[in-house]
Write a protein that holds these residues in place. Structure first.
Motif, PDB file in Angstrom:
ATOM      1  N   MET A 122      -6.547   2.597   0.325  1.00 29.84           N
ATOM      2  CA  MET A 122      -7.578   1.583   0.566  1.00 29.84           C
ATOM      3  C   MET A 122      -6.975   0.220   0.875  1.00 29.84           C
ATOM      4  O   MET A 122      -7.550  -0.563   1.614  1.00 29.84           O
ATOM      5  CB  MET A 122      -8.515   1.467  -0.645  1.00 29.84           C
ATOM      6  CG  MET A 122      -9.534   2.557  -0.708  1.00 29.84           C
ATOM      7  SD  MET A 122     -10.783   2.361  -1.996  1.00 29.84           S
ATOM      8  CE  MET A 122     -10.093   1.253  -3.140  1.00 29.84           C
ATOM      9  N   LEU A 123      -5.813  -0.087   0.301  1.00 21.84           N
ATOM     10  CA  LEU A 123      -5.171  -1.369   0.600  1.00 21.84           C
ATOM     11  C   LEU A 123      -4.569  -1.399   2.002  1.00 21.84           C
ATOM     12  O   LEU A 123      -4.336  -2.467   2.549  1.00 21.84           O
ATOM     13  CB  LEU A 123      -4.088  -1.675  -0.431  1.00 21.84           C
ATOM     14  CG  LEU A 123      -4.584  -2.195  -1.773  1.00 21.84           C
ATOM     15  CD1 LEU A 123      -3.425  -2.373  -2.733  1.00 21.84           C
ATOM     16  CD2 LEU A 123      -5.336  -3.499  -1.613  1.00 21.84           C
TER      17      LEU A 123
ATOM     18  N   ASN B  96     -10.331  -1.312  -5.787  1.00 21.45           N
ATOM     19  CA  ASN B  96      -9.128  -0.962  -6.537  1.00 21.45           C
ATOM     20  C   ASN B  96      -9.356  -1.175  -8.031  1.00 21.45           C
ATOM     21  O   ASN B  96      -9.032  -0.318  -8.852  1.00 21.45           O
ATOM     22  CB  ASN B  96      -7.964  -1.815  -6.037  1.00 21.45           C
ATOM     23  CG  ASN B  96      -6.689  -1.591  -6.799  1.00 21.45           C
ATOM     24  OD1 ASN B  96      -6.586  -0.734  -7.661  1.00 21.45           O
ATOM     25  ND2 ASN B  96      -5.687  -2.382  -6.476  1.00 21.45           N
TER      26      ASN B  96
ATOM     27  N   THR C  55     -12.903  -8.204   3.765  1.00 22.22           N
ATOM     28  CA  THR C  55     -12.349  -6.852   3.793  1.00 22.22           C
ATOM     29  C   THR C  55     -11.267  -6.689   2.729  1.00 22.22           C
ATOM     30  O   THR C  55     -11.251  -5.710   1.985  1.00 22.22           O
ATOM     31  CB  THR C  55     -11.766  -6.538   5.185  1.00 22.22           C
ATOM     32  OG1 THR C  55     -12.779  -6.723   6.163  1.00 22.22           O
ATOM     33  CG2 THR C  55     -11.244  -5.122   5.264  1.00 22.22           C
ATOM     34  N   ALA C  56     -10.358  -7.655   2.646  1.00 30.15           N
ATOM     35  CA  ALA C  56      -9.298  -7.593   1.641  1.00 30.15           C
ATOM     36  C   ALA C  56      -9.877  -7.690   0.231  1.00 30.15           C
ATOM     37  O   ALA C  56      -9.453  -6.965  -0.679  1.00 30.15           O
ATOM     38  CB  ALA C  56      -8.284  -8.702   1.875  1.00 30.15           C
TER      39      ALA C  56
ATOM     40  N   ALA D   6      -6.141  -0.268   4.651  1.00 31.20           N
ATOM     41  CA  ALA D   6      -7.233  -0.532   5.595  1.00 31.20           C
ATOM     42  C   ALA D   6      -7.321  -2.009   6.004  1.00 31.20           C
ATOM     43  O   ALA D   6      -7.396  -2.302   7.202  1.00 31.20           O
ATOM     44  CB  ALA D   6      -8.558  -0.040   5.021  1.00 31.20           C
ATOM     45  N   PRO D   7      -7.301  -2.964   5.047  1.00 36.37           N
ATOM     46  CA  PRO D   7      -7.315  -4.363   5.492  1.00 36.37           C
ATOM     47  C   PRO D   7      -6.090  -4.715   6.337  1.00 36.37           C
ATOM     48  O   PRO D   7      -6.187  -5.520   7.263  1.00 36.37           O
ATOM     49  CB  PRO D   7      -7.326  -5.170   4.198  1.00 36.37           C
ATOM     50  CG  PRO D   7      -7.848  -4.254   3.177  1.00 36.37           C
ATOM     51  CD  PRO D   7      -7.435  -2.874   3.594  1.00 36.37           C
TER      52      PRO D   7
ATOM     53  N   THR E 218      -6.271   4.244  -4.080  1.00 33.95           N
ATOM     54  CA  THR E 218      -6.157   2.788  -4.126  1.00 33.95           C
ATOM     55  C   THR E 218      -5.120   2.301  -3.114  1.00 33.95           C
ATOM     56  O   THR E 218      -5.350   1.329  -2.392  1.00 33.95           O
ATOM     57  CB  THR E 218      -5.751   2.342  -5.546  1.00 33.95           C
ATOM     58  OG1 THR E 218      -6.766   2.732  -6.450  1.00 33.95           O
ATOM     59  CG2 THR E 218      -5.534   0.857  -5.623  1.00 33.95           C
TER      60      THR E 218
ATOM     61  N   ALA F 165     -11.394  -4.375  -0.781  1.00 33.14           N
ATOM     62  CA  ALA F 165     -10.359  -3.396  -1.150  1.00 33.14           C
ATOM     63  C   ALA F 165      -9.829  -3.665  -2.551  1.00 33.14           C
ATOM     64  O   ALA F 165      -9.643  -2.737  -3.342  1.00 33.14           O
ATOM     65  CB  ALA F 165      -9.225  -3.427  -0.136  1.00 33.14           C
TER      66      ALA F 165
ATOM     67  N   SER G  47       0.820  -1.205   0.000  1.00 33.54           N
ATOM     68  CA  SER G  47       0.000   0.000   0.000  1.00 33.54           C
ATOM     69  C   SER G  47       0.857   1.259   0.000  1.00 33.54           C
ATOM     70  O   SER G  47       0.600   2.208  -0.743  1.00 33.54           O
ATOM     71  CB  SER G  47      -0.922  -0.010   1.211  1.00 33.54           C
ATOM     72  OG  SER G  47      -1.494   1.244   1.413  1.00 33.54           O
TER      73      SER G  47
END
Length: 143
Positions: A67-68, A118, A110-111, A70-71, A64, A114, A49
């Motif tokens: 957002m990666l 993306n 969750t992943a 967050a997981p 993007t 994301a 990320s």
């Protein structure tokens, strides 16, 4: 009295027998190994990320990258929570299950969310022909 003892009663033929529950050293090591595996996955997500965010040439790609992350943060929180919960169960010599059925599912969802977002953001960027926002240091202008 059974209430003062930390050992749970085992029912045998209708009679409660108090027997000590032994926590094997491999259970402690398995707990630590599982924690380290989740931390490895989380740190990989956060590093990727950060790389995407640093190399981004458009705001959509920066989003993007964020957002990666967050997981990754959710993975860290889950790993810490489960490590301490299981450690407490081992300390108390609890007979309860150490398995958490919903945790990995939530983490995977969750992943996956994301990654899906993306993909959508990159498709929007490609369809719209978003202009690059990189800065050219030789001319002191954005390209």
């Amino acid at each position: 009295n059974n209430k003062k003892s930390k050992t749970p009663p085992i029912s045998s033929g209708g009679i409660d027998v108090v027997a000590p529950v032994r926590a094997e050293p491999r259970a402690w090591l398995a707990n630590e190994r599982t924690f380290l595996s989740w931390m490895n996955a989380a740190s990989t997500l956060v590093v990727v990320s950060s790389g995407i965010t640093a190399a981004a040439d458009t705001p959509i790609i920066r989003l993007t990258g964020v957002m990666l992350a967050a997981p990754g943060v959710v993975f860290v929180a889950n790993a810490l929570m489960m490590y301490y919960l299981r450690r407490h169960q081992l300390d108390q010599r609890s007979v309860s299950s150490y398995a958490v059925r919903g945790g990995p599912l939530v983490l995977c969802l969750t992943a996956s969310l994301a990654v899906f977002l993306n993909l959508i953001l990159n498709l929007i960027r490609l369809a719209g022909g978003t202009k690059s926002d990189k800065f050219d240091f030789s001319t002191l202008t954005s390209t």
